[in-house]
Design an enzyme around this catalytic site. Structure first.
Site, PDB file in Angstrom:
ATOM      1  N   TRP A 107       0.725  -1.150   0.052  1.00 11.51           N
ATOM      2  CA  TRP A 107       0.143  -0.011  -0.017  1.00 11.51           C
ATOM      3  C   TRP A 107       0.834   1.289  -0.014  1.00 11.51           C
ATOM      4  CZ3 TRP A 107      -4.464  -1.180  -1.795  1.00 11.51           C
ATOM      5  CH2 TRP A 107      -4.719  -2.409  -1.422  1.00 11.51           C
ATOM      6  N   ASP A 178      -0.941   6.753   6.337  1.00 11.84           N
ATOM      7  CA  ASP A 178      -1.994   6.095   6.063  1.00 11.84           C
ATOM      8  C   ASP A 178      -2.178   5.219   7.521  1.00 11.84           C
ATOM      9  OD1 ASP A 178      -3.655   3.972   5.210  1.00 11.84           O
ATOM     10  OD2 ASP A 178      -2.546   3.382   3.620  1.00 11.84           O
ATOM     11  N   LYS A 202     -11.830  -1.261   8.801  1.00  9.47           N
ATOM     12  CA  LYS A 202     -11.074  -2.236   9.895  1.00  9.47           C
ATOM     13  C   LYS A 202     -11.491  -1.929  11.137  1.00  9.47           C
ATOM     14  CE  LYS A 202      -7.799  -1.981   6.197  1.00  9.47           C
ATOM     15  NZ  LYS A 202      -7.967  -3.366   5.361  1.00  9.47           N
TER      16      LYS A 202
HETATM   17  N1  PMP Z   1      -3.908   1.327   2.823  1.00 15.68           N
HETATM   18  C1  PMP Z   1      -3.794   0.111   3.632  1.00 15.68           C
HETATM   19  C2  PMP Z   1      -2.688   0.059   4.811  1.00 15.68           C
HETATM   20  C3  PMP Z   1      -4.698  -0.688   3.727  1.00 15.68           C
HETATM   21  O1  PMP Z   1      -4.690  -1.998   4.340  1.00 15.68           O
HETATM   22  C4  PMP Z   1      -5.722  -0.680   2.585  1.00 15.68           C
HETATM   23  C5  PMP Z   1      -6.620  -1.631   2.105  1.00 15.68           C
HETATM   24  N2  PMP Z   1      -6.394  -3.132   2.668  1.00 15.68           N
HETATM   25  C6  PMP Z   1      -5.670   0.375   1.666  1.00 15.68           C
HETATM   26  C7  PMP Z   1      -4.598   1.345   1.938  1.00 15.68           C
HETATM   27  C8  PMP Z   1      -6.572   0.465   0.458  1.00 15.68           C
HETATM   28  O2  PMP Z   1      -7.829   0.791   1.216  1.00 15.68           O
HETATM   29  P1  PMP Z   1      -8.990   1.102   0.249  1.00 15.68           P
HETATM   30  O3  PMP Z   1      -9.589  -0.169  -0.266  1.00 15.68           O
HETATM   31  O4  PMP Z   1     -10.029   1.620   1.264  1.00 15.68           O
HETATM   32  O5  PMP Z   1      -8.847   2.068  -0.891  1.00 15.68           O
END
Ligand code: PMP
Length: 367
Positions: A107, A178, A202
């Site tokens: 991510w 994030d 989460k």
């Molecule tokens: N950042 C992190 C740390 C994540 O765990 C996730 C999804 N598991 C995301 C970003 C992407 O999130 P989203 O599906 O809400 O765009």
């Protein structure tokens, strides 16, 4: 009646993830007739009185539980954390400027790639080794640019199971985090950050709303040459209601945070979560011939715990047999393999105890 027919299993999924039962039961009650209005909370106007109270309460609970200082805005947006990968640089990364990114997982890397679609972004550190990430860097290993407009980290790496416990020191450069899989499991000093963002699915609730906590000076510094709907300043000004808000997702966040408060807030969550993680890591470490945790000890995540078994075949059997025992959501991310156990706030310590017993039995049977 419905209750008697309902069979809930233990859900260790990474998100969408398990929710506190009282938050779900409250939603069940509110779904057909919200507080005697004759319509569900999901059918109320985002501009009506009934929803307005929920909106304000959700925001108030976030402010209270996370101890968000007065000079920060709390925004409710859509588009998930990945939306913020783009919206953040759109707002804060101007021409002839550069932003720093620490790459500690999938991510974090995607966040950097998206920033590069907007402007200039630099990799300040990268802990990838042989296609995997098994630790977060120390502050000394990060090559910060003192002139960066902001410095970005992912504080918990959901896929590889690593986590920052000490936040890096970026000096005068605003730290942006994030915290999708990190938010609200323990108290943090929000004033250390320029901005924090997280998808709700989460620790905060269900998909559909993304929480953005951002210091006011950054909000007002935001670029004005981007579409209005993406401007933090406009969203703050409109109290996140300039268009139809994801009302039900915000309502669920209210229920979840109310439950967190009832449990004793974030200090209580931290104690509970650290105990759960310790129990699980002990089960891995006690059986090193069978279970192997690839993450370096100092970086071991409290939220997402990853481990391997001696073979992929055994891993598949582990997941299948766990499911037969009412434990689901344990398969590792497709890019990482293995087993991943997500231990967000709503996972009960007793559920971890049952998983650990299963792990011990499975190892003695199959090992
Ligand atoms: N950042 C992190 C740390 C994540 O765990 C996730 C999804 N598991 C995301 C970003 C992407 O999130 P989203 O599906 O809400 O765009």
């Amino acid at each position: 009646m419905l209750r008697a027919m309902t069979h809930r299993v233990m859900n260790f999924a990474p998100g969408p993830a398990t929710l506190p039962l009282p938050a779900l039961e409250r939603a069940q009650r509110d779904l057909l007739d919200y507080q005697g209005t004759g319509i569900s909370i999901a059918e109320h106007s985002h501009r009506g009185k009934a929803y307005a109270a929920v909106h304000a309460e959700a925001k108030g609970l976030l402010r209270e539980l996370l101890a968000i200082p007065e000079d920060y805005e709390v925004l409710f947006m859509q588009g998930g954390a990945r939306g913020q990968f783009a919206i953040l640089p759109m707002n804060l990364l101007g021409p002839k400027q550069s932003a720093d990114y620490v790459v500690t997982g999938t991510w974090a890397k995607k966040a950097l790639e998206e920033a590069r679609n907007v402007g200039e972004a630099r990799e300040a550190a990268n802990t990838e080794k042989e296609g995997a990430f098994t630790r977060v860097p120390t502050n000394a290993e990060i090559d910060w640019d003192p002139n960066a407009v902001y410095a970005h980290i992912a504080t918990n790496n959901t896929i590889f199971g690593t986590q920052f416990f000490e936040m890096p020191d970026t000096g005068k450069v605003p730290l942006v985090a994030d915290m999708s899989s990190d938010i609200a499991w323990r108290p943090v000093d929000v004033s250390r950050f320029g901005m924090i963002y997280a998808g709700a699915q989460k620790n905060l609730g269900i998909p559909g709303v993304t929480v953005v906590i951002v210091r006011r000076d950054l909000v007002s510094r935001g670029r004005k040459d981007i579409p209005d709907i993406f401007r933090y300043a406009s969203i703050a000004k409109g109290d996140s209601l300039q268009n139809t808000a994801p009302t039900f997702a915000i309502y669920m966040m209210r229920n979840v945070l109310d439950w967190v408060r009832d449990q004793g807030g974030l200090p209580a969550m931290e104690k509970r979560n650290r105990n759960k993680a310790e129990l699980l890591y002990s089960a891995i470490d006690e059986n090193p011939d069978f279970y192997r945790g690839p993450v370096e000890e100092a970086s071991r995540s409290v939220m997402n715990i990853v481990f391997r078994l001696p073979s992929e075949e055994l891993e598949a059997r582990f997941v299948a047999e766990a499911a037969e025992n009412d434990m689901v959501g344990l398969k590792g991310h497709r890019s990482a393999g293995g087993i991943r156990v997500s231990l967000y706030n709503a996972i009960e310590p007793e559920q971890v105890g049952r998983l650990v017993t299963f792990m011990q039995e499975f190892a003695s049977r199959a090992g």
